[in-house]
Write a protein that holds these residues in place. Sequence first.
Motif, PDB file in Angstrom:
ATOM      1  N   GLU A   8       4.258  16.145  67.605  1.00 32.07           N
ATOM      2  CA  GLU A   8       3.776  16.051  66.232  1.00 32.07           C
ATOM      3  C   GLU A   8       2.276  15.758  66.164  1.00 32.07           C
ATOM      4  O   GLU A   8       1.644  16.020  65.150  1.00 32.07           O
ATOM      5  CB  GLU A   8       4.551  14.984  65.465  1.00 32.07           C
ATOM      6  CG  GLU A   8       5.974  15.398  65.133  1.00 32.07           C
ATOM      7  CD  GLU A   8       6.030  16.656  64.275  1.00 32.07           C
ATOM      8  OE1 GLU A   8       5.311  16.733  63.264  1.00 32.07           O
ATOM      9  OE2 GLU A   8       6.809  17.566  64.621  1.00 32.07           O
ATOM     10  N   LYS A  11       0.277  18.907  65.795  1.00 34.31           N
ATOM     11  CA  LYS A  11       0.461  19.436  64.442  1.00 34.31           C
ATOM     12  C   LYS A  11      -0.391  18.657  63.445  1.00 34.31           C
ATOM     13  O   LYS A  11      -1.020  19.238  62.557  1.00 34.31           O
ATOM     14  CB  LYS A  11       1.929  19.374  64.041  1.00 34.31           C
ATOM     15  CG  LYS A  11       2.189  20.002  62.689  1.00 34.31           C
ATOM     16  CD  LYS A  11       3.672  20.074  62.403  1.00 34.31           C
ATOM     17  CE  LYS A  11       3.891  20.749  61.080  1.00 34.31           C
ATOM     18  NZ  LYS A  11       4.076  19.812  59.999  1.00 34.31           N
ATOM     19  N   ARG A  17       1.766  23.857  65.111  1.00 29.03           N
ATOM     20  CA  ARG A  17       2.600  23.377  66.208  1.00 29.03           C
ATOM     21  C   ARG A  17       2.027  23.859  67.541  1.00 29.03           C
ATOM     22  O   ARG A  17       1.241  24.803  67.590  1.00 29.03           O
ATOM     23  CB  ARG A  17       4.028  23.864  66.035  1.00 29.03           C
ATOM     24  CG  ARG A  17       4.660  23.337  64.760  1.00 29.03           C
ATOM     25  CD  ARG A  17       6.155  23.267  64.904  1.00 29.03           C
ATOM     26  NE  ARG A  17       6.769  22.782  63.681  1.00 29.03           N
ATOM     27  CZ  ARG A  17       6.944  21.488  63.409  1.00 29.03           C
ATOM     28  NH1 ARG A  17       6.572  20.577  64.255  1.00 29.03           N
ATOM     29  NH2 ARG A  17       7.505  21.118  62.271  1.00 29.03           N
TER      30      ARG A  17
END
Length: 59
Positions: A8, A11, A17
């Motif tokens: 994460e 991101k 991603r």
Amino acid sequence: MLIEGHPERIKTQLGMRCHVFLNLVDELRRVGLSGSRHVSLEQLAIFKFLYTAVAGLSV
């Protein structure tokens, strides 16, 4: 390193991603770009993404 960290985090930092970012790097390689002694292809891709975001350009 950002890519090797929590999924994460990349991101949050780049707005995409990890697999999308790695596909971008692969595409840059496919069209003939490569890193140099001072700048890796991953650094170039991060710079391009950040420049696009800060400059308000469409992706």
